[in-house]
Design an enzyme around this catalytic site. Sequence first.
Site, PDB file in Angstrom:
ATOM      1  N   ASP A 221       0.824  -1.209   0.000  1.00 24.14           N
ATOM      2  CA  ASP A 221       0.000   0.000   0.000  1.00 24.14           C
ATOM      3  C   ASP A 221       0.862   1.265   0.000  1.00 24.14           C
ATOM      4  O   ASP A 221       1.974   1.269   0.521  1.00 24.14           O
ATOM      5  CB  ASP A 221      -0.904  -0.027   1.248  1.00 24.14           C
ATOM      6  CG  ASP A 221      -2.092   0.914   1.108  1.00 24.14           C
ATOM      7  OD1 ASP A 221      -2.344   1.412   0.000  1.00 24.14           O
ATOM      8  OD2 ASP A 221      -2.768   1.147   2.137  1.00 24.14           O
TER       9      ASP A 221
ATOM     10  N   ARG B 165      -0.860   9.086  -9.922  1.00 22.64           N
ATOM     11  CA  ARG B 165      -0.861   7.851  -9.129  1.00 22.64           C
ATOM     12  C   ARG B 165      -0.228   6.685  -9.885  1.00 22.64           C
ATOM     13  O   ARG B 165       0.456   5.837  -9.314  1.00 22.64           O
ATOM     14  CB  ARG B 165      -2.297   7.489  -8.725  1.00 22.64           C
ATOM     15  CG  ARG B 165      -2.961   8.503  -7.815  1.00 22.64           C
ATOM     16  CD  ARG B 165      -4.399   8.106  -7.525  1.00 22.64           C
ATOM     17  NE  ARG B 165      -4.504   6.801  -6.907  1.00 22.64           N
ATOM     18  CZ  ARG B 165      -4.336   6.567  -5.605  1.00 22.64           C
ATOM     19  NH1 ARG B 165      -4.099   7.558  -4.777  1.00 22.64           N
ATOM     20  NH2 ARG B 165      -4.431   5.344  -5.124  1.00 22.64           N
TER      21      ARG B 165
ATOM     22  N   HIS C  37       2.342   3.357  -9.093  1.00 18.66           N
ATOM     23  CA  HIS C  37       2.096   1.932  -9.351  1.00 18.66           C
ATOM     24  C   HIS C  37       3.260   1.321 -10.131  1.00 18.66           C
ATOM     25  O   HIS C  37       3.652   0.182  -9.886  1.00 18.66           O
ATOM     26  CB  HIS C  37       0.785   1.740 -10.116  1.00 18.66           C
ATOM     27  CG  HIS C  37      -0.428   2.158  -9.327  1.00 18.66           C
ATOM     28  ND1 HIS C  37      -0.602   1.800  -8.002  1.00 18.66           N
ATOM     29  CD2 HIS C  37      -1.515   2.897  -9.649  1.00 18.66           C
ATOM     30  CE1 HIS C  37      -1.753   2.300  -7.558  1.00 18.66           C
ATOM     31  NE2 HIS C  37      -2.315   2.989  -8.532  1.00 18.66           N
TER      32      HIS C  37
ATOM     33  N   GLU D 111     -12.638  -4.403  -4.107  1.00  9.97           N
ATOM     34  CA  GLU D 111     -13.083  -3.022  -3.898  1.00  9.97           C
ATOM     35  C   GLU D 111     -12.313  -2.022  -4.775  1.00  9.97           C
ATOM     36  O   GLU D 111     -12.761  -0.894  -4.969  1.00  9.97           O
ATOM     37  CB  GLU D 111     -12.905  -2.631  -2.422  1.00  9.97           C
ATOM     38  CG  GLU D 111     -13.892  -3.304  -1.470  1.00  9.97           C
ATOM     39  CD  GLU D 111     -13.626  -4.784  -1.264  1.00  9.97           C
ATOM     40  OE1 GLU D 111     -12.448  -5.189  -1.215  1.00  9.97           O
ATOM     41  OE2 GLU D 111     -14.607  -5.555  -1.180  1.00  9.97           O
TER      42      GLU D 111
ATOM     43  N   LEU E 141       9.425 -21.381  -4.589  1.00  8.38           N
ATOM     44  CA  LEU E 141       8.531 -20.429  -3.932  1.00  8.38           C
ATOM     45  C   LEU E 141       7.128 -20.478  -4.543  1.00  8.38           C
ATOM     46  O   LEU E 141       6.982 -20.445  -5.768  1.00  8.38           O
ATOM     47  CB  LEU E 141       9.117 -19.010  -4.115  1.00  8.38           C
ATOM     48  CG  LEU E 141       8.219 -17.827  -3.727  1.00  8.38           C
ATOM     49  CD1 LEU E 141       8.099 -17.702  -2.210  1.00  8.38           C
ATOM     50  CD2 LEU E 141       8.772 -16.522  -4.309  1.00  8.38           C
TER      51      LEU E 141
ATOM     52  N   LEU F  53      -7.060  -4.457   7.603  1.00  7.71           N
ATOM     53  CA  LEU F  53      -6.870  -5.630   6.738  1.00  7.71           C
ATOM     54  C   LEU F  53      -7.399  -5.410   5.325  1.00  7.71           C
ATOM     55  O   LEU F  53      -6.999  -6.121   4.400  1.00  7.71           O
ATOM     56  CB  LEU F  53      -7.584  -6.849   7.341  1.00  7.71           C
ATOM     57  CG  LEU F  53      -6.774  -7.730   8.288  1.00  7.71           C
ATOM     58  CD1 LEU F  53      -7.664  -8.827   8.865  1.00  7.71           C
ATOM     59  CD2 LEU F  53      -5.585  -8.362   7.569  1.00  7.71           C
TER      60      LEU F  53
END
Length: 245
Positions: free
Chosen positions: A22, A35, A39, A69, A136, A200
Amino acid sequence: MQQEKGILDKEKLPRHVAIIMDGNGRWAKKRNMPRTFGHKAGVEALREIIKMSDEIGIEYLTIYAFSTENWKRSAEEVGALMGLLLEYFTKELEELHRKNVRIRILGDIDGMPKGTERQQLALHRAIDRTKENTGLTLNIALNYGGQQEILRAAKSIALKAVNGEADPTQLTKEAFEQELFTHDEPPVDFLIRTSGEFRLSNFLLWQCAYAEFYITDVLWPDFNRDTYRDALLAYAGRDRRFGGA
Ligand code: IPE
Ligand code: IPE
Ligand code: MG
């Protein structure tokens, strides 16, 4: 890498690390940039963290890339994120495959909106290409919501019960977990969230039941090997009791 290996005691490493990446937007804003710029920088940070996780022997790494969301964001931002996603999978897939990384997607791929068909195809291809790999496990949470995941599992079990394939009175925690996107994987040991938010945001609600939480003010594009190492060292010092004394 050697340095990290020396400092990090394998015995005290989490098996399963989950990260809420975040702060990309705020990172860009601080630089008077759109923005999307944040990213892009975030993808670079992710690349390093995956690399380091693999090198130090983390078994499962789950990253929150896009929530159910996040579709609420502007068409421009969503479009840019979907573009980066496609670029990432096109560019990185072979490299990850060479590293024996197994890619899994947590979330509803086929339920992604119209216009993301190329992304859906790339995701299916990545899963398929790497499914036999034994290194992994990289879980990418995408179009993911923890509540939706639990609801989906409940529906699947209810359907089995109605069809006489399962006895609902005998349902166990283990059987329920088989219906989650993370089936066969261990629970999250360590949850990292960058950018100082204490929530969360619908991430891995079931799997984080006993996770250790680590919240740092560092914004995701600035998260690097050093800050990751700090986090892992903090984990190594935690006293996990799981309800015992
Ligand atoms: C996280 O950064 C990336 C995604 C949610 C895809 P944000 O975009 O949420 O950045 P902030 O929280 O607005 O700074
Ligand atoms: C969570 O971050 C989702 C991802 C990192 C992909 P958000 O930025 O969407 O979360 P909120 O809105 O601050 O809770
Ligand atoms: Mg955010």
